[in-house]
Design an enzyme around this catalytic site. Structure first.
Site: not given
Length: 460
Positions: A360, A379
């Site tokens: 992301h 992440c």
């Protein structure tokens, strides 16, 4: 190609001086008997694969009396002898029982003499080659497949005995065997580097550099991809590389802290979404955010968070509700709406995995100026995420959607971009890479090298 050419030249020159003209005698009785003997089978690394090989070869000698392709046994034996050039060890390939000299001796002896010894040698040599093929393709210490599993199963259409049987039918026996290695560029870079180094020096130094190359070649063998277009995220170097045909695009990334490691995995990006909201993982909500919320309820509004009950209904925050949340936090969840300060930034890339992680964008772009970027909860945050999304669309034949993407990101409008062709993504852990022809070592952030190095050192 350099790998094939270097080895072909070395082996051809050596074989020219070692070809032996044996006798083509079909003596399948001894081999058939030995392959029914459990004591003999217990000495093999891949007994089931060896049995299948000889079943398909009608229990005939594969290496002792091969009149059709006289150079193949010598090439095969030299390939085993040169196993160190692949970061592997001779001790795994029955080198205490087989050798080029013994092969020549047995092939020179009369057909009726030493039949059992010839059969034992032939079987051990077959097992050694099957072992080498499996080691080059799957690695020696693959966390997903041990040798017993590989021996018993067809894994994505790969069977080492079929590779070996097919190689014996080919003009270029050596190339067929070497083709089982990973095609991923990081691996071919390692192999080409070793070829040049050994050709120039016939040795490898310094030892620490060699250890790093060996363990990282091993890790790359655990990756199952034949794709030429893929994304490779390397944790220790904090980098993401997008490979598309002959082009490579580099991006900085932020990865998981040692306490919240980014996992190693392979998957495929199927779509990405602009202006995502963020459903905060429960562990982050309870351990990190809840104390801040209890201290100051204004924290929620300041960071655009909303609280939801277990039925997905948004709840109004009051002193009594905060008390209830503190007593039963697992009944609630928290989400952050899209916007310029959203933790996921303006775009998130989705791929199936059991860890619940994704790539992301981020609102904290200043963190990419740090040299060490193990800062996330697992992440992967990508610098220049808009450029990555644009390249993925272009490579997917959807370049006309790039203006739509840019508008959606700048105005924080939610939109899904589904790919026609999913992009393979590999998240790996390489503490060494070849850059501009030289090895570059990276910090072992998660301390994963020691255990793997010890396994190789014990088997030198």
């Amino acid at each position: 190609m350099k790998t094939f050419m270097n080895f072909a030249i070395i082996f051809f020159c050596t074989v020219c001086s070692t070809i032996v003209f044996g006798q083509n005698v079909k003596t399948n009785t001894e081999i058939a008997i030995l392959l029914k003997d459990n004591v003999n089978l217990s000495t093999l690394h891949y007994p089931k694969s060896v049995i299948q090989f000889y079943t398909k070869n009608e229990s005939e000698y594969a290496w002792i009396d091969d009149m059709q392709k006289l150079d193949q046994p010598e090439i095969a034996m030299l390939l085993l002898e040169y196993s160190y050039r692949f970061g592997l060890s001779l001790s795994d390939y029955h080198w205490d029982s087989i050798s080029l000299q013994k092969l020549k001796k047995l092939r020179d002896s009369p057909a009726e003499i030493n039949q059992k010894e010839k059969a034992v040698f032939d079987i051990l040599m077959t097992d050694a080659l099957i072992t080498l093929i499996n080691n080059m393709h799957f690695g020696k210490y693959n966390p997903s497949y041990n040798s017993a599993y590989i021996d018993s199963n067809d894994i994505n259409g790969f069977r080492s005995e079929d590779i070996l049987l097919n190689a014996r039918q080919q003009t270029d026996f050596l190339k067929t065997i070497l083709e089982v290695q990973p095609k991923i560029k990081a691996y071919t870079d390692f192999q080409n580097y070793l070829n040049i180094l050994y050709t120039e020096n016939d040795c490898i130094a310094p030892e620490r550099e060699a250890e790093k190359i060996i363990v990282n070649m091993e890790r790359l063998r655990w990756i199952d991809t034949k794709e030429t277009n893929y994304i490779l995220v390397n944790i220790p170097s904090y980098t993401l590389k997008l490979y598309h045909q002959d082009d490579v695009f580099d991006f900085k990334v932020i990865i998981g802290k040692p306490t919240t490691k980014t996992p190693v995995l392979s998957s495929s990006i199927t779509y990405f979404t602009t202006a995502p909201d963020w459903k905060v993982p429960q562990s982050i909500f309870i351990k990190e955010m809840l104390p801040k919320i209890l201290k100051s309820p204004q924290y929620l509004e300041n960071h655009h968070y909303s609280v939801y009950d277990k039925n997905g209904n948004q709840v109004e925050i009051s002193s009594s509700k905060l008390k209830e949340i503190r007593q039963n936090p697992y009944r609630y969840s928290i989400r952050q709406s899209s916007g310029c300060d959203n933790a996921l930034g303006a775009v998130v890339f989705r791929f199936e995995n059991s860890y619940g992680i994704y790539l992301h964008d981020t609102s904290q772009k200043q963190l990419f100026n740090k040299d060490e970027r193990a800062l996330s909860h697992g992440c992967i945050r990508v610098e220049n995420a808009k450029e990555l999304a644009s390249l993925i669309l272009k490579n997917d034949g959807s370049g006309n959607k790039i203006p739509v993407l840019e508008n959606a990101m700048s105005e924080y409008k939610r939109k899904d971009f589904v790919l026609k062709q999913p992009v393979p993504i590999i998240i790996t852990y390489l503490t060494c890479l070849i850059t501009d022809g030289k090895p570059v070592l990276y910090k072992d952030i998660y301390h994963l090298d020691d255990s793997l190095e010890n396994k190789f050192n014990q088997n030198k």
